[in-house]
Enzyme design. Structure first.
Site, PDB file in Angstrom:
ATOM      1  N   MET A  21      77.332  -3.809  54.360  1.00  0.00           N
ATOM      2  CA  MET A  21      75.815  -4.546  55.149  1.00  0.00           C
ATOM      3  C   MET A  21      75.705  -3.683  56.657  1.00  0.00           C
ATOM      4  O   MET A  21      75.248  -3.646  57.077  1.00  0.00           O
ATOM      5  CB  MET A  21      76.516  -6.301  55.163  1.00  0.00           C
ATOM      6  CG  MET A  21      75.545  -7.052  53.897  1.00  0.00           C
ATOM      7  SD  MET A  21      74.399  -7.899  54.455  1.00  0.00           S
ATOM      8  CE  MET A  21      75.216  -8.897  55.525  1.00  0.00           C
ATOM      9  N   GLY A  22      77.233  -2.654  56.370  1.00  0.00           N
ATOM     10  CA  GLY A  22      77.253  -1.488  57.699  1.00  0.00           C
ATOM     11  C   GLY A  22      77.758  -2.111  58.597  1.00  0.00           C
ATOM     12  O   GLY A  22      78.818  -3.370  58.265  1.00  0.00           O
ATOM     13  N   GLY A  27      88.023  -2.895  58.970  1.00  0.00           N
ATOM     14  CA  GLY A  27      88.008  -3.705  57.084  1.00  0.00           C
ATOM     15  C   GLY A  27      87.428  -3.177  56.891  1.00  0.00           C
ATOM     16  O   GLY A  27      88.535  -2.948  54.924  1.00  0.00           O
ATOM     17  N   HIS A  28      86.274  -2.624  56.763  1.00  0.00           N
ATOM     18  CA  HIS A  28      85.825  -1.595  55.976  1.00  0.00           C
ATOM     19  C   HIS A  28      85.847  -0.715  55.411  1.00  0.00           C
ATOM     20  O   HIS A  28      86.230   0.080  53.916  1.00  0.00           O
ATOM     21  CB  HIS A  28      84.335  -1.113  56.253  1.00  0.00           C
ATOM     22  CG  HIS A  28      83.312  -2.805  56.499  1.00  0.00           C
ATOM     23  ND1 HIS A  28      82.580  -3.169  57.017  1.00  0.00           N
ATOM     24  CD2 HIS A  28      82.917  -3.082  55.401  1.00  0.00           C
ATOM     25  CE1 HIS A  28      82.275  -3.874  57.329  1.00  0.00           C
ATOM     26  NE2 HIS A  28      82.150  -4.145  55.714  1.00  0.00           N
ATOM     27  N   GLY A 138      86.798  -7.135  50.177  1.00  0.00           N
ATOM     28  CA  GLY A 138      87.604  -7.784  50.744  1.00  0.00           C
ATOM     29  C   GLY A 138      88.122  -9.064  50.685  1.00  0.00           C
ATOM     30  O   GLY A 138      86.661 -10.205  50.564  1.00  0.00           O
ATOM     31  N   LYS A 140      88.499 -11.831  52.385  1.00  0.00           N
ATOM     32  CA  LYS A 140      87.674 -12.108  53.993  1.00  0.00           C
ATOM     33  C   LYS A 140      86.459 -13.055  53.370  1.00  0.00           C
ATOM     34  O   LYS A 140      86.681 -14.266  53.486  1.00  0.00           O
ATOM     35  CB  LYS A 140      87.915 -11.564  54.929  1.00  0.00           C
ATOM     36  CG  LYS A 140      86.793 -13.009  55.865  1.00  0.00           C
ATOM     37  CD  LYS A 140      86.149 -11.884  57.039  1.00  0.00           C
ATOM     38  CE  LYS A 140      85.753 -12.580  57.727  1.00  0.00           C
ATOM     39  NZ  LYS A 140      84.140 -12.271  57.392  1.00  0.00           N
ATOM     40  N   GLN A 144      82.870 -15.184  47.961  1.00  0.00           N
ATOM     41  CA  GLN A 144      81.849 -13.962  47.175  1.00  0.00           C
ATOM     42  C   GLN A 144      82.889 -13.292  46.091  1.00  0.00           C
ATOM     43  O   GLN A 144      82.165 -12.438  45.059  1.00  0.00           O
ATOM     44  CB  GLN A 144      81.448 -13.150  48.049  1.00  0.00           C
ATOM     45  CG  GLN A 144      80.717 -12.105  48.469  1.00  0.00           C
ATOM     46  CD  GLN A 144      80.382 -10.752  48.522  1.00  0.00           C
ATOM     47  OE1 GLN A 144      79.433 -11.528  49.930  1.00  0.00           O
ATOM     48  NE2 GLN A 144      81.710  -9.954  49.533  1.00  0.00           N
ATOM     49  N   SER A 177      82.517  -8.234  60.989  1.00  0.00           N
ATOM     50  CA  SER A 177      81.276  -7.533  61.781  1.00  0.00           C
ATOM     51  C   SER A 177      80.473  -8.047  62.529  1.00  0.00           C
ATOM     52  O   SER A 177      80.113  -7.825  64.037  1.00  0.00           O
ATOM     53  CB  SER A 177      79.693  -6.636  60.914  1.00  0.00           C
ATOM     54  OG  SER A 177      80.121  -5.645  59.509  1.00  0.00           O
TER      55      SER A 177
HETATM   56  O1  PAF Z   1      79.641  -8.732  51.727  1.00  0.00           O
HETATM   57  C1  PAF Z   1      78.590  -8.091  52.396  1.00  0.00           C
HETATM   58  O2  PAF Z   1      79.163  -7.358  53.229  1.00  0.00           O
HETATM   59  C2  PAF Z   1      77.613  -8.278  51.607  1.00  0.00           C
HETATM   60  O3  PAF Z   1      77.484  -9.884  50.493  1.00  0.00           O
HETATM   61  C3  PAF Z   1      77.253  -7.078  50.030  1.00  0.00           C
HETATM   62  C4  PAF Z   1      78.231  -7.585  49.570  1.00  0.00           C
HETATM   63  C5  PAF Z   1      77.728  -5.940  50.679  1.00  0.00           C
HETATM   64  C6  PAF Z   1      76.685  -7.770  49.402  1.00  0.00           C
HETATM   65  O4  PAF Z   1      75.076  -7.720  50.771  1.00  0.00           O
END
Ligand code: PAF
Length: 273
Positions: A21-22, A27-28, A138, A140, A144, A177
């Protein structure tokens, strides 16, 4: 996006995708580097997905900085940034929802009941648009990751889901973030999450299997700091998220899951023991 991805696949390229989500952080970047090492074409998606936020949540104030994101993604080895608008992802007439049940129900599902439908729906779209061979997430966001794995399994989607370790700041705080919301004082306090996880890990490694004891230590450690409220501080089976009424079996893997609120910011973290 899909045309570019299909062309790449026809050209024999393996596509690695990092959905985000930017407001990218290290981590990203570590996910992008991992995708780089396992793929020929690396795509990072940046989309603040309105479907996964409830009306009272932080959708409109979620941090955004595309210029900085572009630099970070580029340096980590990303080839393509996919940054659709909400109107492109959800044009008029879009009505689909993916609801995968099961593992979406406990923990986050209790406090954010519509969240995982939004995640499953957008991830299904993103993986289809990018034709991902592998998608990198990730740890974290532990629950999810389980939801996304169930999504591709239940719907027979041809994507490998790769879960990568949580990246932490030097003092143990899991990178997120949303950490940018924390005041300097609360940023210091937030390190107690990792301390609580480590304390519970030590307890388990010393032989404690009673769920109530493990969870009590998590809560007590966090509440020893002022300002926290706890959504959950839980121990669960690391494969199913089920919770024994009394004690974990010796051979059972345990995941420690935390979701807390501090000064208006919601923080999550976890540790697999
Ligand atoms: O983890 C995230 O940043 C969001 O939940 C994802 C997986 C990009 C879905 O919008």
């Amino acid at each position: 996006m899909q045309r570019l991805a299909l062309d790449a696949r026809r050209g024999g390229k393996r596509i690695g995708v990092v959905p985000t989500m930017g407001f990218l952080h290290d981590g990203h970047a570590s996910l992008i580097r991992e995708a780089r090492s396992q793929s020929d074409l690396v795509i990072t998606t940046i989309f603040v997905n309105p479907l996964q936020f409830a009306p009272n949540e932080d959708f409109s104030r979620y941090p955004r900085d595309l210029e900085r994101d572009t630099r970070i993604a580029d340096e980590a080895g990303c080839d393509v940034l996919f940054t659709p608008t909400p109107e492109e992802m959800y044009p008029p007439g879009f009505d689909a929802t993916i609801s995968i049940g099961g593992v979406t129900a406990p923990f986050e599902g209790v406090f954010r009941p519509t969240h995982y439908d939004g995640v499953a729906t957008v991830v299904a779209k993103l993986l289809t648009l990018t034709q991902a061979d592998k998608a990198f997430f990730g740890q974290k966001d532990y629950q999810q990751c389980m939801v996304v794995k169930k999504l591709v399994r239940d719907l027979s989607m041809p994507h490998d889901i790769i879960v990568c370790p949580t990246q932490r700041e030097a003092d143990g705080l899991a990178m997120s973030s949303r950490n940018v919301y924390l005041s300097p004082e609360n940023r210091t306090k937030a390190t107690v999450l990792h301390k609580a996880l480590q304390a519970a890990q030590t307890l388990i490694r010393a032989g404690e299997r009673r769920r109530a004891r493990i969870e009590a230590l998590l809560s007590e450690t966090i509440l020893a700091e002022s300002g926290f409220t706890i959504d959950y501080a839980a121990a669960a089976d690391s494969m199913t998220l089920e919770q024994p009424s009394e004690a974990f079996a010796q051979e059972q893997g345990i995941v420690l899951l935390l979701a807390v609120r501090l000064g208006g910011t919601r923080l999550i973290d976890n540790l697999v023991v």
